[in-house]
Design an enzyme around this catalytic site. Sequence first.
Site, PDB file in Angstrom:
ATOM      1  N   SER A 271     -37.079  14.004 -25.301  1.00 28.20           N
ATOM      2  CA  SER A 271     -35.973  13.770 -24.377  1.00 28.20           C
ATOM      3  C   SER A 271     -34.767  14.552 -24.854  1.00 28.20           C
ATOM      4  O   SER A 271     -34.687  14.942 -26.028  1.00 28.20           O
ATOM      5  CB  SER A 271     -35.632  12.279 -24.328  1.00 28.20           C
ATOM      6  OG  SER A 271     -34.415  12.038 -23.640  1.00 28.20           O
TER       7      SER A 271
ATOM      8  N   TYR B  68     -33.794   4.191 -28.110  1.00 32.40           N
ATOM      9  CA  TYR B  68     -34.586   5.115 -27.291  1.00 32.40           C
ATOM     10  C   TYR B  68     -34.514   6.516 -27.879  1.00 32.40           C
ATOM     11  O   TYR B  68     -35.532   7.201 -28.039  1.00 32.40           O
ATOM     12  CB  TYR B  68     -34.055   5.105 -25.862  1.00 32.40           C
ATOM     13  CG  TYR B  68     -34.596   6.216 -24.988  1.00 32.40           C
ATOM     14  CD1 TYR B  68     -35.880   6.146 -24.452  1.00 32.40           C
ATOM     15  CD2 TYR B  68     -33.813   7.328 -24.674  1.00 32.40           C
ATOM     16  CE1 TYR B  68     -36.374   7.168 -23.648  1.00 32.40           C
ATOM     17  CE2 TYR B  68     -34.295   8.346 -23.872  1.00 32.40           C
ATOM     18  CZ  TYR B  68     -35.575   8.262 -23.360  1.00 32.40           C
ATOM     19  OH  TYR B  68     -36.058   9.267 -22.560  1.00 32.40           O
TER      20      TYR B  68
END
Length: 267
Positions: free
Chosen positions: A142, A155
């Site tokens: 990400s 995350y």
Amino acid sequence: MKVLGKTIVVTGAGSGIGRELSIQLLRKNANVVGVDIHENALAETQKLAGVGNDRFKGFVLDISDKTKADALPDAVIKHFGVVDGIINNAGIIQKFIHVNDLNFEDISRVMNVNFYGTLFLTKAFLPHFLLRPEAHVVNISSMGGFIPFPGQTIYGAAKAAVKLLTEGLYAELKDTNVRVTVVHPGAIATNITENSGLGKPKIDPDKPQSKMALSAPKAAEIIIKGIENDKYRVLVGKDARILDILYRISPRMATNFIGKMMKKVAM
């Protein structure tokens, strides 16, 4: 690795980037093993692709369950005969709160799905990939895996672990027949927030409420192109490319910039 005629596992195939990856791979005459926790979503992906079980086979699986992950390769090979690659795309985000307020149950869930799920399936399939003339491991990290987003710290930590896992695999496998690619998507128009059990999106490093968000089909196209060109690293979206440069120039400045942007979105 050219995808024509290959059998490729795609996790999170029931929606978003995973669905688009599956459909586009099938259009390029690859066979797809769709993995998702939602059976109906897998069926919808197959319906949209317009192919039979000889081209697309769905497997309902919680990727954080190691026992079930270990059993998947045999089931795939039983159906297709071979397996040539995996795109570890499935992932969830955390609640939009700081680490101090995040409980360990939520922390474990995010780490188990994003990091351990990727690791379990990579380990499960790698021995089979090493027996193929060529194979490919693609792990979706990400933008949050290389630059911190306040309120998505765990995350980001999980996706940073995916980044280093993938880069380490590249170093270990570079003299073998297995290619390895890490992907860093920026803002992509998907339903990751709802799929993570967090309801409608509010702030999301992978889906901000912005017209700049890249479409899932375009993101899938970029990722597949990266696979076919044996890319070491793929940045998906203008925002990911810009933030990558900014973070290389000054990590502190980039971190402060993201913090200000996240506060604006939260207002």
